[in-house]
Every structure is written in C-alpha cells, then in structure tokens.
Design a protein around this motif. Sequence first.
Motif, PDB file in Angstrom:
ATOM      1  N   ILE A  23       0.840  -1.202   0.000  1.00  0.00           N
ATOM      2  CA  ILE A  23       0.000   0.000   0.000  1.00  0.00           C
ATOM      3  C   ILE A  23       0.874   1.251   0.000  1.00  0.00           C
ATOM      4  O   ILE A  23       0.582   2.229  -0.704  1.00  0.00           O
ATOM      5  CB  ILE A  23      -0.958   0.003   1.211  1.00  0.00           C
ATOM      6  N   LEU A  24       1.962   1.226   0.764  1.00  0.00           N
ATOM      7  CA  LEU A  24       2.873   2.370   0.784  1.00  0.00           C
ATOM      8  C   LEU A  24       3.477   2.612  -0.599  1.00  0.00           C
ATOM      9  O   LEU A  24       3.600   3.760  -1.035  1.00  0.00           O
ATOM     10  CB  LEU A  24       3.976   2.148   1.822  1.00  0.00           C
ATOM     11  N   VAL A  25       3.836   1.542  -1.294  1.00  0.00           N
ATOM     12  CA  VAL A  25       4.372   1.684  -2.651  1.00  0.00           C
ATOM     13  C   VAL A  25       3.339   2.345  -3.552  1.00  0.00           C
ATOM     14  O   VAL A  25       3.665   3.241  -4.335  1.00  0.00           O
ATOM     15  CB  VAL A  25       4.835   0.323  -3.219  1.00  0.00           C
ATOM     16  N   ARG A  26       2.098   1.923  -3.431  1.00  0.00           N
ATOM     17  CA  ARG A  26       1.039   2.526  -4.253  1.00  0.00           C
ATOM     18  C   ARG A  26       0.899   4.020  -3.972  1.00  0.00           C
ATOM     19  O   ARG A  26       0.674   4.813  -4.871  1.00  0.00           O
ATOM     20  CB  ARG A  26      -0.305   1.835  -3.999  1.00  0.00           C
ATOM     21  N   THR A  47       6.843  -0.485 -11.797  1.00  0.00           N
ATOM     22  CA  THR A  47       8.105   0.228 -12.049  1.00  0.00           C
ATOM     23  C   THR A  47       8.566   0.957 -10.793  1.00  0.00           C
ATOM     24  O   THR A  47       9.737   0.914 -10.422  1.00  0.00           O
ATOM     25  CB  THR A  47       7.936   1.222 -13.219  1.00  0.00           C
ATOM     26  N   THR A  48       7.625   1.598 -10.117  1.00  0.00           N
ATOM     27  CA  THR A  48       7.934   2.292  -8.864  1.00  0.00           C
ATOM     28  C   THR A  48       8.429   1.306  -7.818  1.00  0.00           C
ATOM     29  O   THR A  48       9.400   1.584  -7.105  1.00  0.00           O
ATOM     30  CB  THR A  48       6.704   3.054  -8.343  1.00  0.00           C
ATOM     31  N   LEU A  49       7.786   0.147  -7.718  1.00  0.00           N
ATOM     32  CA  LEU A  49       8.215  -0.877  -6.770  1.00  0.00           C
ATOM     33  C   LEU A  49       9.665  -1.267  -7.021  1.00  0.00           C
ATOM     34  O   LEU A  49      10.475  -1.311  -6.090  1.00  0.00           O
ATOM     35  CB  LEU A  49       7.311  -2.108  -6.862  1.00  0.00           C
ATOM     36  N   TYR A  50      10.026  -1.539  -8.253  1.00  0.00           N
ATOM     37  CA  TYR A  50      11.403  -1.924  -8.570  1.00  0.00           C
ATOM     38  C   TYR A  50      12.382  -0.800  -8.237  1.00  0.00           C
ATOM     39  O   TYR A  50      13.474  -1.053  -7.710  1.00  0.00           O
ATOM     40  CB  TYR A  50      11.526  -2.337 -10.035  1.00  0.00           C
ATOM     41  N   PHE A  56      16.102   1.030  -1.667  1.00  0.00           N
ATOM     42  CA  PHE A  56      16.127   0.446  -0.323  1.00  0.00           C
ATOM     43  C   PHE A  56      17.356  -0.432  -0.142  1.00  0.00           C
ATOM     44  O   PHE A  56      18.060  -0.329   0.867  1.00  0.00           O
ATOM     45  CB  PHE A  56      14.841  -0.361  -0.085  1.00  0.00           C
ATOM     46  N   PHE A  57      17.634  -1.305  -1.110  1.00  0.00           N
ATOM     47  CA  PHE A  57      18.804  -2.173  -0.994  1.00  0.00           C
ATOM     48  C   PHE A  57      20.098  -1.365  -0.964  1.00  0.00           C
ATOM     49  O   PHE A  57      21.032  -1.718  -0.247  1.00  0.00           O
ATOM     50  CB  PHE A  57      18.836  -3.218  -2.099  1.00  0.00           C
ATOM     51  N   THR A  58      20.151  -0.285  -1.718  1.00  0.00           N
ATOM     52  CA  THR A  58      21.333   0.581  -1.684  1.00  0.00           C
ATOM     53  C   THR A  58      21.516   1.160  -0.282  1.00  0.00           C
ATOM     54  O   THR A  58      22.627   1.171   0.258  1.00  0.00           O
ATOM     55  CB  THR A  58      21.205   1.712  -2.726  1.00  0.00           C
TER      56      THR A  58
END
Length: 108
Positions: A23-26, A47-50, A56-58
């Motif tokens: 939901i936060l991603v949306r 696309t936003t999720l990726y 985040f991983f960075t």
Amino acid sequence: MLTGFQEWLVVRLGKGHDLTWPILVRHLTPGGWTYPLSAQTDVVAVTTLYQLIGEFFTAREQPDGLAQIFRNYQSWATTQDWYHRPNRWFPISRFSSAWWTGVRRFSL
C-alpha cells in the motif's frame, strides 16, 4: 530480505506507519493512490516498486544501513502525535508481570 522496507517507505512517504508495504508503494507511485489499477497505472506501480526496492537495498547495504533505517523510522515516529499518547486500549497495568507470565505460559 525486506526487513526494514516498510519502515523505510514510511519515512520516505512521511505517513502510513499502519500500512503494509504494498500500500505504501502505491501511495509513492507517481500520481499517488489510484483504485482500481488500470493497465497503465499497474505498470507505473510495478516500475515504482522496482525503483524503491533498488533504493532500499542501496540504503540497506551501507555500513550500519539497516540500523540507520530503523533509527530514521524511530526519529520520524517520535514526531508523530500518536507516539506520545497513552494507548487507551492497552493500559500499562495489563502488562504487569503476573499477566505477562500467564500470556507466556499459554503461548509456549
């Protein structure tokens, strides 16, 4: 693998501590929350999720990255009104040692 992702998203959005990461991603998708998703908004959301997972991983891979994510979340949380209000549903007295011992006994 995604430990800290929800907290990282909350800090980025500035709200939504009670929402799940999908939901936060949306909400962070360009154009904001849309329901229902059309084919075009679905592509934008994925696309936003990726992009967000990559960022985040960075952040997480930095020295002390995960701890910093949680420190940032804690700093954000302490600025929220709800953080300082006593919880009227769970008074501290319910968490007395006798009550907690009973809970632990039943959960083992």
